[in-house]
Scaffold this active site. Structure first.
Site, PDB file in Angstrom:
ATOM      1  N   MET A 112      -2.803   0.614   4.422  1.00  0.00           N
ATOM      2  CA  MET A 112      -1.396   0.309   3.665  1.00  0.00           C
ATOM      3  C   MET A 112      -1.414  -1.296   3.371  1.00  0.00           C
ATOM      4  O   MET A 112      -1.685  -1.874   4.168  1.00  0.00           O
ATOM      5  CB  MET A 112      -0.306   0.877   4.220  1.00  0.00           C
ATOM      6  CG  MET A 112       1.042   0.852   4.406  1.00  0.00           C
ATOM      7  SD  MET A 112       2.338  -0.310   4.293  1.00  0.00           S
ATOM      8  CE  MET A 112       2.248  -1.860   4.805  1.00  0.00           C
ATOM      9  N   PRO A 113      -1.288  -1.828   2.472  1.00  0.00           N
ATOM     10  CA  PRO A 113      -0.603  -1.321   0.930  1.00  0.00           C
ATOM     11  C   PRO A 113      -1.277  -0.587   0.121  1.00  0.00           C
ATOM     12  O   PRO A 113      -2.520  -0.648   0.509  1.00  0.00           O
ATOM     13  CB  PRO A 113      -0.122  -2.503   0.393  1.00  0.00           C
ATOM     14  CG  PRO A 113      -1.081  -3.537   1.055  1.00  0.00           C
ATOM     15  CD  PRO A 113      -1.580  -3.206   2.406  1.00  0.00           C
ATOM     16  N   LEU A 114      -0.761  -0.108  -1.052  1.00  0.00           N
ATOM     17  CA  LEU A 114      -1.247   0.550  -1.985  1.00  0.00           C
ATOM     18  C   LEU A 114      -1.084  -0.419  -3.141  1.00  0.00           C
ATOM     19  O   LEU A 114       0.064  -0.637  -3.697  1.00  0.00           O
ATOM     20  CB  LEU A 114      -0.586   1.911  -2.319  1.00  0.00           C
ATOM     21  CG  LEU A 114      -1.198   2.688  -3.752  1.00  0.00           C
ATOM     22  CD1 LEU A 114      -2.735   2.975  -3.514  1.00  0.00           C
ATOM     23  CD2 LEU A 114      -0.532   3.944  -3.948  1.00  0.00           C
TER      24      LEU A 114
END
Length: 131
Positions: free
Chosen positions: A1-3
């Site tokens: 993560m993040p996307l």
């Protein structure tokens, strides 16, 4: 993560890769994400089958070099870290992809740990409650 989602107008593969690298490095430098935490969707719009609409807003004059960067991540980062991230993305997008900083529009969408599944139908960040 993040996307991360990056949308650019008429960007070739090399420019998309450079923009992805810029955002990934900025996330590592400013928010401390590790190098292997890489989840990106990089899209070029040709202006016919797909396009990006933009205008001059809040005194920022954009042109066909515009890039939209959408980042989804878990909530909790302080405002100053986010400001540092915006600055660093603009700096690195300019250095790596030749994108003028004024053309870099960044949004952050925050959510909770339960809002992520990295595969196998499991919420890895939010283990199930024990009964």
């Amino acid at each position: 993560m993040p996307l991360v989602r990056i949308d650019a107008l008429n960007a070739d593969g090399e420019r998309l890769q450079a923009l992805g690298r810029a955002v990934h490095e900025a996330l590592g430098e400013t928010l401390g994400f590790p190098p292997d935490d890489l989840f990106q969707v990089l899209t070029s719009h040709d202006g016919v089958r797909g396009t990006i609409r933009y205008d001059d807003y809040l005194g920022v004059r954009r042109d066909e070099g515009v890039v939209f960067v959408g980042i989804t991540l878990r909530a909790g980062r302080p405002d100053e870290q986010k400001r540092a991230l915006y600055r660093r993305i603009a700096e690195l997008a300019h250095a790596y992809a030749g994108t003028e900083p004024r053309n870099v529009l960044v949004t952050i969408t925050e959510n909770r740990s339960i809002d992520w599944s990295f595969g196998d139908g499991v919420a890895q960040y939010a283990p199930a409650e024990r009964v």
